[in-house]
Design an enzyme around this catalytic site. Structure first.
Site, PDB file in Angstrom:
ATOM      1  N   GLY A  37      -0.264 -20.762   1.864  1.00 17.75           N
ATOM      2  CA  GLY A  37      -0.669 -21.662   0.720  1.00 17.75           C
ATOM      3  C   GLY A  37      -1.489 -22.271   1.149  1.00 17.75           C
ATOM      4  N   LEU A  73      10.422 -19.525  -3.460  1.00 16.04           N
ATOM      5  CA  LEU A  73       9.243 -18.617  -3.557  1.00 16.04           C
ATOM      6  C   LEU A  73       8.963 -18.100  -2.182  1.00 16.04           C
ATOM      7  CD1 LEU A  73       7.257 -19.963  -6.608  1.00 16.04           C
ATOM      8  CD2 LEU A  73       8.977 -17.965  -6.907  1.00 16.04           C
ATOM      9  N   ALA A  75       8.035 -16.917   1.288  1.00 18.00           N
ATOM     10  CA  ALA A  75       8.495 -15.488   1.832  1.00 18.00           C
ATOM     11  C   ALA A  75       7.453 -14.812   2.896  1.00 18.00           C
ATOM     12  CB  ALA A  75       8.832 -14.477   0.724  1.00 18.00           C
ATOM     13  N   TYR A 141      11.249  -5.036   4.814  1.00 19.30           N
ATOM     14  CA  TYR A 141      10.949  -6.053   3.709  1.00 19.30           C
ATOM     15  C   TYR A 141      11.790  -5.918   2.248  1.00 19.30           C
ATOM     16  CZ  TYR A 141       8.749  -8.354  -0.468  1.00 19.30           C
ATOM     17  OH  TYR A 141       8.502  -8.948  -1.703  1.00 19.30           O
ATOM     18  N   ASN A 170       5.019  -6.148  -9.184  1.00 21.00           N
ATOM     19  CA  ASN A 170       3.808  -6.445  -8.672  1.00 21.00           C
ATOM     20  C   ASN A 170       2.834  -7.387  -9.502  1.00 21.00           C
ATOM     21  OD1 ASN A 170       4.795  -3.824  -7.428  1.00 21.00           O
ATOM     22  ND2 ASN A 170       3.283  -3.986  -6.302  1.00 21.00           N
ATOM     23  N   VAL A 183      -4.151  -5.171  -6.462  1.00 19.88           N
ATOM     24  CA  VAL A 183      -5.374  -5.762  -7.281  1.00 19.88           C
ATOM     25  C   VAL A 183      -6.195  -6.457  -6.751  1.00 19.88           C
ATOM     26  CG1 VAL A 183      -5.510  -7.318  -9.549  1.00 19.88           C
ATOM     27  CG2 VAL A 183      -3.618  -5.748  -9.479  1.00 19.88           C
ATOM     28  N   ARG A 197     -10.022   1.187  -1.200  1.00 17.13           N
ATOM     29  CA  ARG A 197      -8.949   2.167  -0.239  1.00 17.13           C
ATOM     30  C   ARG A 197      -7.898   2.438  -0.805  1.00 17.13           C
ATOM     31  NH1 ARG A 197     -12.247  -0.922   3.085  1.00 17.13           N
ATOM     32  NH2 ARG A 197     -13.729   0.376   4.672  1.00 17.13           N
ATOM     33  N   GLY A 268       6.896   3.025   4.637  1.00 14.69           N
ATOM     34  CA  GLY A 268       7.722   2.075   4.215  1.00 14.69           C
ATOM     35  C   GLY A 268       7.058   1.577   2.769  1.00 14.69           C
TER      36      GLY A 268
END
Length: 310
Positions: A37, A73, A75, A141, A170, A183, A197, A268
């Site tokens: 952050g 939030l 994480a 995750y 997402n 994005v 990519r 994953g």
């Protein structure tokens, strides 16, 4: 005046949510270790910022003191990195969430809202998925988020804490320059003149939700009277392949022929995913308003303004 703690509040979603909380008359406190952050994202807002780690019992206890609601939030947010380092992922997501739950109970917090996930938690399942879909995570995750939901359910029934798990699609939008999702990666590639990519053949699909719509869902969940340990999907209900996403971003950037580079798929990551938001609509009145094309244009404009600064 309701006092809300937002963990990870100096990040992408938190910095979009906090102005809306303040507009609605909430007092806001942030707990953030600032590893990802940035206080610049909430600069000028009337809030309290505590620098600390969600895994630290003392930091969690201080942050929860005098708080009515926790919006959790913070994480470890990367599927790919969780495969590389499952121990760190578990420590931050499962361990940090358990620590925050314990602090919330000790402080007498009224409700605890958790930022969960849909696709990574449920794994490879025939979409659209919903709250009844059987979770079979294929990444650490996703497994960690499932463990967190289980702890929220346990704390609701063992300690009477009003817990709410919101499974985010997402999420994209302004203030996401530090994120590693498709994005952000595609927009930066186009801006820098690099190929976009794609890992896999481009047929992998996701459910993309603009952060404005997500914040509306979070605010509705905070105010809603829901059964203990309620879980809801906040999603767009639209399946978009990664290849389609690359074309949409190239179009909003005015570069429809921008090159794409195809690379091997990564372990994953879920192949197909999108969710229905029927239950959130029923319980919260939630309906996303921003079509993907408009949301991507809005996001491109934000990045362009930011990246063009000297």
């Amino acid at each position: 005046m309701q006092h809300v703690l937002v963990t990870g509040g100096c990040g992408f979603i938190g910095s979009n949510l906090i102005p809306r909380l303040l507009e609605r008359g909430r007092r806001v406190r942030v707990l953030d270790n600032l590893s990802m952050g940035d206080t610049a994202l909430v600069e000028g807002l009337d809030l309290e910022i505590l620098r600390g780690d969600i895994r630290d019992p003392e930091a969690a206890a201080l942050a929860c003191r005098g708080v009515d609601t926790v919006v959790h939030l913070a994480a470890f947010g990367s599927v790919v990195d969780s495969v590389r380092d499952p121990t760190a992922n578990f420590s931050i997501n499962a361990g940090g969430t358990l620590n925050m739950l314990q602090a919330a109970v000790a402080a007498g917090v009224g409700q605890f809202l958790f930022s969960s996930t849909g696709g990574a938690l449920i794994g490879n399942a025939t979409p659209p998925v919903n709250e009844q879909s059987l979770p079979r995570p294929i990444s650490p995750y996703g497994a960690g988020k499932l463990a967190c939901e289980a702890y929220l359910c346990a704390f609701a029934h063992s300690y009477g804490l009003c817990t709410k798990s919101l499974r985010f699609a997402n999420v994209y939008g302004p203030n996401s320059a530090h994120k590693r999702g498709a994005v952000t990666a595609f927009i930066k590639a186009v801006w820098n003149g690099d190929p976009m990519r794609i890992y896999g053949d481009g047929s992998a699909s996701r459910d993309f939700l603009h952060v404005d719509d997500l914040c509306c869902g979070i605010l509705a969940a905070l105010d809603a009277d829901l059964p203990p340990a309620t879980t809801l999907h906040l999603a767009s209900g639209r399946e978009t392949t990664v290849l389609e996403l690359s074309r949409l971003i190239a179009a909003v950037a005015g570069r429809p022929d921008h090159p794409v580079e195809i690379l091997p798929a990564r372990a994953g990551e879920v192949q197909r995913n999108f969710a229905t938001y029927d239950l959130a609509k029923k319980r919260l009145g939630f309906t996303p308003k921003l079509e993907l094309e408009h949301g991507l244009q809005h996001t491109w404009d934000w990045f362009a303004a930011r990246l063009s600064r000297p």
